[in-house]
Design a protein around this motif. Structure first.
Motif, short mmCIF file in Angstrom:
data_model
loop_
_atom_site.label_atom_id
_atom_site.label_comp_id
_atom_site.label_asym_id
_atom_site.label_seq_id
_atom_site.Cartn_x
_atom_site.Cartn_y
_atom_site.Cartn_z
N ARG A 1 1.76 2.98 3.35
CA ARG A 1 2.10 4.14 4.18
C ARG A 1 2.66 5.28 3.32
NH1 ARG A 1 6.87 3.00 7.39
NH2 ARG A 1 7.79 3.93 5.58
N ARG A 2 3.57 4.94 2.41
CA ARG A 2 4.18 5.98 1.57
C ARG A 2 3.15 6.63 0.64
NH1 ARG A 2 10.28 5.95 0.24
NH2 ARG A 2 11.09 5.07 2.15
N LEU A 3 2.25 5.83 0.09
CA LEU A 3 1.21 6.41 -0.78
C LEU A 3 0.28 7.31 0.02
CD1 LEU A 3 0.28 3.42 -3.11
CD2 LEU A 3 1.46 5.52 -3.73
N ALA A 4 -0.04 6.91 1.25
CA ALA A 4 -0.90 7.75 2.09
C ALA A 4 -0.21 9.07 2.40
CB ALA A 4 -1.26 7.01 3.38
N GLU A 5 1.10 9.04 2.62
CA GLU A 5 1.84 10.28 2.88
C GLU A 5 1.86 11.18 1.65
OE1 GLU A 5 5.73 9.07 4.08
OE2 GLU A 5 5.06 8.33 6.04
N LYS A 6 2.06 10.57 0.49
CA LYS A 6 2.21 11.37 -0.73
C LYS A 6 0.88 11.82 -1.32
CE LYS A 6 4.46 11.40 -5.20
NZ LYS A 6 5.41 12.48 -5.14
N PHE A 7 -0.10 10.92 -1.40
CA PHE A 7 -1.35 11.23 -2.09
C PHE A 7 -2.53 11.45 -1.15
CE2 PHE A 7 1.16 8.75 -5.14
CZ PHE A 7 1.19 9.63 -6.20
N GLY A 8 -2.36 11.21 0.13
CA GLY A 8 -3.47 11.34 1.07
C GLY A 8 -4.05 9.97 1.39
N ALA A 9 -4.44 9.80 2.65
CA ALA A 9 -4.90 8.48 3.11
C ALA A 9 -6.16 8.02 2.39
CB ALA A 9 -5.13 8.52 4.62
N THR A 10 -7.04 8.95 2.03
CA THR A 10 -8.29 8.55 1.38
C THR A 10 -8.13 8.35 -0.12
OG1 THR A 10 -8.91 10.86 1.09
CG2 THR A 10 -9.66 9.75 3.10
N LYS A 11 -7.03 8.76 -0.69
CA LYS A 11 -6.84 8.70 -2.14
C LYS A 11 -6.08 7.46 -2.61
CE LYS A 11 -8.07 13.11 -2.97
NZ LYS A 11 -9.42 13.38 -3.17
#
Length: 188
Positions: A145-155
């Protein structure tokens, strides 16, 4: 196309002015090769081998210290990248139940020799093991969840949950690269 020659002679002031350039003539090929020439076999082979061994050891030590410090160029492919750095910092900032798994295993092994408490220690181990599994599953969802918030869900890279789990199971002082953040200092 040829340049037209100047009709008037050069004045001394013009010849002293140095224009753009490197300030010296380009060395000839022969001079360059002579400067690079080294013997195929050194005169003192033992000294050359010792110097080579010392240079390799120094480079290996630099790489070890760089890996421990988290320098990007010394990290293995598994640990490289901004997302992996974020995951490392996130895992290192929190307390994980996996950090107590190894000490509990050691206690189980030691208490297995005492028949009266061997069963209880074995049950305690399974309780800690279930706690570690639950903690790792929660950690995986938090990291994703945190990575999706920071880098974007597709990234979001593949394997970050497993990377976070493997790091969380290790005791903090055994982790490589070494933790760069203190407990509670979550990355932004």
């Amino acid at each position: 196309m040829a340049r037209a020659s100047r009709s008037e002679p050069e004045t001394p002031a013009e010849s002293e002015v140095v224009g753009p350039g490197k300030g010296h003539a380009t060395p000839s090929r022969r001079e360059q090769e002579a400067a690079r020439r080294r013997p195929l076999v050194p005169k003192d082979r033992k000294l050359a081998a010792r110097q080579n061994r010392d240079a390799v050891a120094a480079e290996r030590e630099r790489a070890r210290l760089g890996m421990a410090a988290g320098e990007e160029r010394y990290l293995s492919i598994r640990d490289k990248g901004p997302q992996k750095r974020y995951v490392r910092d996130f895992v290192d900032a929190r307390f994980s139940a996996g950090e107590i798994l190894m000490p509990v295993l050691l206690l189980v092994i030691l208490t297995s020799f005492v028949p009266m408490i061997a069963d209880y220690s074995f049950l305690a181990f399974w309780a800690v093991f279930v706690l570690v599994v639950i903690d790792c599953v929660v950690l995986g969802f938090q990291v994703r969840r945190r990575l999706a918030e920071k880098f974007g869900a597709t990234k979001v890279e593949r394997g970050v949950r497993w990377y976070a789990t493997m790091r969380a199971i290790q005791m903090r002082w055994l982790r490589l690269p070494k933790p760069q953040v203190k407990r509670g200092a979550y990355p932004s």
